[in-house]
Design a protein around this motif. Structure first.
Motif, mmCIF file in Angstrom:
data_model
loop_
_atom_site.group_PDB
_atom_site.id
_atom_site.type_symbol
_atom_site.label_atom_id
_atom_site.label_comp_id
_atom_site.label_asym_id
_atom_site.label_seq_id
_atom_site.Cartn_x
_atom_site.Cartn_y
_atom_site.Cartn_z
ATOM 1 N N PHE A 39 0.821 -0.972 0.460
ATOM 2 C CA PHE A 39 0.024 -0.080 -0.002
ATOM 3 C C PHE A 39 0.736 1.392 -0.030
ATOM 4 O O PHE A 39 0.453 2.579 -0.642
ATOM 5 N N ALA A 40 1.829 1.342 0.843
ATOM 6 C CA ALA A 40 2.700 2.084 0.850
ATOM 7 C C ALA A 40 3.605 2.569 -0.596
ATOM 8 O O ALA A 40 3.408 3.951 -1.165
ATOM 9 N N ALA A 41 3.951 1.459 -1.106
ATOM 10 C CA ALA A 41 4.344 1.620 -2.900
ATOM 11 C C ALA A 41 3.306 1.888 -3.614
ATOM 12 O O ALA A 41 3.666 3.193 -4.297
ATOM 13 N N VAL A 42 1.923 1.392 -3.992
ATOM 14 C CA VAL A 42 1.043 1.902 -4.554
ATOM 15 C C VAL A 42 0.457 3.951 -4.216
ATOM 16 O O VAL A 42 0.627 4.685 -5.326
ATOM 17 N N GLY A 43 0.479 3.914 -3.145
ATOM 18 C CA GLY A 43 0.477 5.179 -2.474
ATOM 19 C C GLY A 43 1.684 6.173 -3.214
ATOM 20 O O GLY A 43 0.872 7.638 -3.235
ATOM 21 N N ALA A 44 2.692 5.821 -3.023
ATOM 22 C CA ALA A 44 3.957 7.061 -3.093
ATOM 23 C C ALA A 44 3.916 6.955 -4.719
ATOM 24 O O ALA A 44 4.070 7.721 -4.837
ATOM 25 N N MET A 45 3.220 5.863 -5.592
ATOM 26 C CA MET A 45 3.446 5.706 -6.961
ATOM 27 C C MET A 45 2.124 7.039 -7.312
ATOM 28 O O MET A 45 2.515 7.833 -8.229
ATOM 29 N N LYS A 46 1.305 6.644 -6.569
ATOM 30 C CA LYS A 46 -0.171 7.474 -6.990
ATOM 31 C C LYS A 46 0.499 8.965 -6.651
ATOM 32 O O LYS A 46 -0.412 10.182 -7.438
ATOM 33 N N VAL A 47 0.700 9.803 -5.082
ATOM 34 C CA VAL A 47 1.439 11.039 -5.157
ATOM 35 C C VAL A 47 2.015 11.766 -6.286
ATOM 36 O O VAL A 47 1.729 12.799 -6.479
ATOM 37 N N ALA A 48 3.640 10.680 -6.573
ATOM 38 C CA ALA A 48 3.764 11.053 -7.770
ATOM 39 C C ALA A 48 3.544 11.483 -8.850
ATOM 40 O O ALA A 48 3.300 12.434 -10.054
ATOM 41 N N GLU A 49 2.856 10.337 -9.743
ATOM 42 C CA GLU A 49 2.230 10.729 -10.738
ATOM 43 C C GLU A 49 1.077 12.090 -11.071
ATOM 44 O O GLU A 49 0.927 12.520 -11.851
ATOM 45 N N GLY A 50 0.586 12.133 -9.689
ATOM 46 C CA GLY A 50 -0.808 13.030 -9.056
ATOM 47 C C GLY A 50 0.592 14.474 -9.006
ATOM 48 O O GLY A 50 0.258 15.554 -10.005
ATOM 49 N N HIS A 51 1.445 14.881 -8.126
ATOM 50 C CA HIS A 51 2.581 15.808 -9.197
ATOM 51 C C HIS A 51 3.108 16.071 -10.541
ATOM 52 O O HIS A 51 2.888 17.326 -9.930
ATOM 53 N N THR A 52 3.056 14.916 -11.114
ATOM 54 C CA THR A 52 3.897 15.203 -11.763
ATOM 55 C C THR A 52 2.822 15.688 -13.517
ATOM 56 O O THR A 52 3.118 15.683 -14.767
ATOM 57 N N ARG A 53 1.269 14.900 -12.938
ATOM 58 C CA ARG A 53 0.718 14.788 -13.799
ATOM 59 C C ARG A 53 1.319 14.036 -15.083
ATOM 60 O O ARG A 53 0.575 14.239 -16.138
ATOM 61 N N TYR A 54 1.227 12.927 -14.830
ATOM 62 C CA TYR A 54 2.534 12.157 -15.368
ATOM 63 C C TYR A 54 1.958 10.569 -15.513
ATOM 64 O O TYR A 54 2.291 10.371 -14.316
ATOM 65 N N CYS A 55 1.187 10.035 -16.140
ATOM 66 C CA CYS A 55 0.737 8.463 -15.079
ATOM 67 C C CYS A 55 1.633 7.572 -17.253
ATOM 68 O O CYS A 55 0.687 7.598 -18.379
ATOM 69 N N PRO A 56 2.053 6.310 -16.276
ATOM 70 C CA PRO A 56 2.935 5.793 -17.934
ATOM 71 C C PRO A 56 1.605 5.327 -18.214
ATOM 72 O O PRO A 56 1.989 4.926 -19.310
ATOM 73 N N VAL A 57 0.667 4.585 -17.546
ATOM 74 C CA VAL A 57 0.230 3.343 -18.320
ATOM 75 C C VAL A 57 -0.862 4.482 -19.105
ATOM 76 O O VAL A 57 -0.813 3.746 -20.290
ATOM 77 N N VAL A 58 -1.233 5.218 -18.171
ATOM 78 C CA VAL A 58 -2.101 6.220 -19.708
ATOM 79 C C VAL A 58 -1.301 6.368 -20.849
ATOM 80 O O VAL A 58 -2.014 6.291 -22.018
ATOM 81 N N ASP A 59 0.015 6.988 -20.676
ATOM 82 C CA ASP A 59 0.970 7.238 -21.857
ATOM 83 C C ASP A 59 1.348 5.347 -23.083
ATOM 84 O O ASP A 59 0.541 5.287 -24.192
ATOM 85 N N LEU A 60 1.168 4.373 -22.272
ATOM 86 C CA LEU A 60 0.912 3.564 -22.805
ATOM 87 C C LEU A 60 -0.183 3.270 -23.752
ATOM 88 O O LEU A 60 -0.224 2.350 -24.344
ATOM 89 N N MET A 61 -1.278 3.718 -23.180
ATOM 90 C CA MET A 61 -2.303 3.289 -23.851
ATOM 91 C C MET A 61 -2.732 3.881 -25.417
ATOM 92 O O MET A 61 -3.705 3.547 -25.720
ATOM 93 N N THR A 62 -2.434 4.979 -24.603
ATOM 94 C CA THR A 62 -3.165 6.087 -25.879
ATOM 95 C C THR A 62 -2.176 6.528 -27.479
ATOM 96 O O THR A 62 -1.628 5.656 -27.349
ATOM 97 N N HIS A 63 -3.035 6.265 -28.140
ATOM 98 C CA HIS A 63 -2.865 6.322 -29.642
ATOM 99 C C HIS A 63 -1.864 7.966 -29.612
ATOM 100 O O HIS A 63 -2.627 9.137 -29.731
ATOM 101 N N ASP A 64 -0.504 7.805 -30.647
ATOM 102 C CA ASP A 64 -0.249 9.079 -30.746
ATOM 103 C C ASP A 64 0.297 9.001 -32.332
ATOM 104 O O ASP A 64 1.330 7.795 -32.175
ATOM 105 N N GLU A 65 -0.222 9.944 -32.960
ATOM 106 C CA GLU A 65 0.034 9.513 -34.804
ATOM 107 C C GLU A 65 1.453 10.011 -35.258
ATOM 108 O O GLU A 65 2.349 9.528 -35.797
ATOM 109 N N THR A 66 1.894 11.161 -33.563
ATOM 110 C CA THR A 66 3.688 11.326 -34.052
ATOM 111 C C THR A 66 4.690 10.323 -33.474
ATOM 112 O O THR A 66 5.599 10.237 -34.129
ATOM 113 N N ARG A 67 3.884 9.273 -33.307
ATOM 114 C CA ARG A 67 5.314 7.903 -32.836
ATOM 115 C C ARG A 67 5.537 6.973 -34.096
ATOM 116 O O ARG A 67 4.888 7.188 -34.962
#
Length: 81
Positions: A39-67
């Motif tokens: 729970f501590a590891a998952v909580g720290a990950m969620k705090v980091a995602e909220g602080h940076t406003r970047y989620c690697p899972v969302v990045d992997l799931m979204t389609h980007d034509e420029t890639r």
């Protein structure tokens, strides 16, 4: 890294992350527990995602034509540029 989550989503992730961190801290103060460390590891990950406003899972799931179409998801994780 460009932000890929909204401000509302970031606030929700921060709230959930701090809640999980508080819960795991309280549980660890009573006894040593593997689930509390998880729970501590998952909580720290969620705090980091909220602080940076970047989620690697969302990045992997979204389609980007420029890639590069030949680039795999693992290569995007290793080299996010």
């Amino acid at each position: 890294m460009k932000p890929n989550i909204s401000m509302l989503n970031a606030f929700i992730r921060l709230t959930a992350g701090f809640t999980l961190l508080a819960y795991s801290t309280a549980k660890l103060s009573k006894e040593e527990s593997n689930s509390a460390w998880l729970f501590a590891a998952v909580g720290a990950m969620k705090v980091a995602e909220g602080h940076t406003r970047y989620c690697p899972v969302v990045d992997l799931m979204t389609h980007d034509e420029t890639r590069d179409p030949d680039e795999t998801a693992l290569e995007r994780v290793i080299n996010p540029s």
